[in-house]
Design a protein around this motif. Structure first.
Motif, mmCIF file in Angstrom:
data_model
loop_
_atom_site.group_PDB
_atom_site.id
_atom_site.type_symbol
_atom_site.label_atom_id
_atom_site.label_comp_id
_atom_site.label_asym_id
_atom_site.label_seq_id
_atom_site.Cartn_x
_atom_site.Cartn_y
_atom_site.Cartn_z
ATOM 1 N N ASP A 69 0.803 -1.223 0.000
ATOM 2 C CA ASP A 69 0.000 0.000 0.000
ATOM 3 C C ASP A 69 0.835 1.271 0.000
ATOM 4 O O ASP A 69 0.303 2.359 -0.227
ATOM 5 N N ASN A 117 -2.329 -1.513 -5.790
ATOM 6 C CA ASN A 117 -3.184 -0.834 -4.817
ATOM 7 C C ASN A 117 -3.013 0.676 -4.890
ATOM 8 O O ASN A 117 -1.897 1.175 -5.051
ATOM 9 N N ASP A 171 -8.224 -0.825 0.476
ATOM 10 C CA ASP A 171 -9.293 -1.589 1.123
ATOM 11 C C ASP A 171 -10.026 -0.787 2.199
ATOM 12 O O ASP A 171 -10.757 -1.344 3.015
#
Length: 198
Positions: A69, A117, A171
């Motif tokens: 991330d 991501n 997420d």
């Protein structure tokens, strides 16, 4: 003979309150110090996986790309007509098209990843979070209120020591970074603390 009757009424009310089970603040993961290298430092890791706490170099990061991330790089960026050193926080999904400096110059192997991501960085110069606020946060209440999605952008430039940056991962996990130290050369490194939702 007059009788005076006094009637007294006692009103009794009971109230039952049900607490929303989702209203509690949640737990967080706290990382005291993470050090990542900029793009031209071959001796240290460039990628951070907040869900596991691992830092990785190219090979391992590619194996766990769905968990990456955070990445960093260094360049100079213009601010009000002045070119300034810019330690930068970003993520593998900085550009949906996988074009630009990140993919063409800094980490070209990311273009082969099947999962990139996208972390959004709150770019406000003043997000209201002090260093003491950060240090004293031990649940996710500050993390939730400090991130403003209107200001969530693909990278955070000029991430010098003392900078505090709310963010949100792909997420939906919210967190805050506090920069501890940042070199101003592309073969240097940046150190930071992070708090992120479980």
């Amino acid at each position: 003979l007059v009788h005076i009757f006094r009637l007294r009424f006692r009103l009794q009310v009971s109230l039952k309150i049900y607490k929303d089970p989702n209203s509690e603040f949640g737990g967080i993961i706290e990382y005291d110090i993470i050090t990542l290298a900029y793009q031209n430092n071959p001796n240290m890791p460039h990628f951070f996986l907040p869900s596991t706490g691992n830092v990785y170099m190219q090979d391992s990061a590619s194996m766990f790309q769905s968990l990456v991330d955070v990445l960093v790089y260094f360049n100079y960026r213009e601010d009000n007509g002045v070119m300034l050193p810019s330690p930068t926080f970003s993520s593998p999904g900085e550009e949906i098209s996988a074009t630009g400096e990140l993919y063409e110059e800094y980490y070209p192997f990311i273009t082969d990843w099947t999962t990139r991501n996208y972390t959004k960085w709150d770019i406000r110069a003043d997000n209201g979070v002090s260093s003491a606020d950060f240090d004293n946060a031990h649940n996710d209440s500050l993390l939730i209120v400090s991130y403003d999605d209107v200001w969530g952008k693909k990278k955070y430039k000029w991430s010098n020591a003392g900078t505090i940056i709310p963010f949100m991962t792909a997420d939906g996990k919210k967190g805050i970074v506090k920069v501890l130290d940042a070199d101003h050369t592309d073969d240097g490194q940046i150190s930071f603390s992070m708090k992120i939702q479980l």
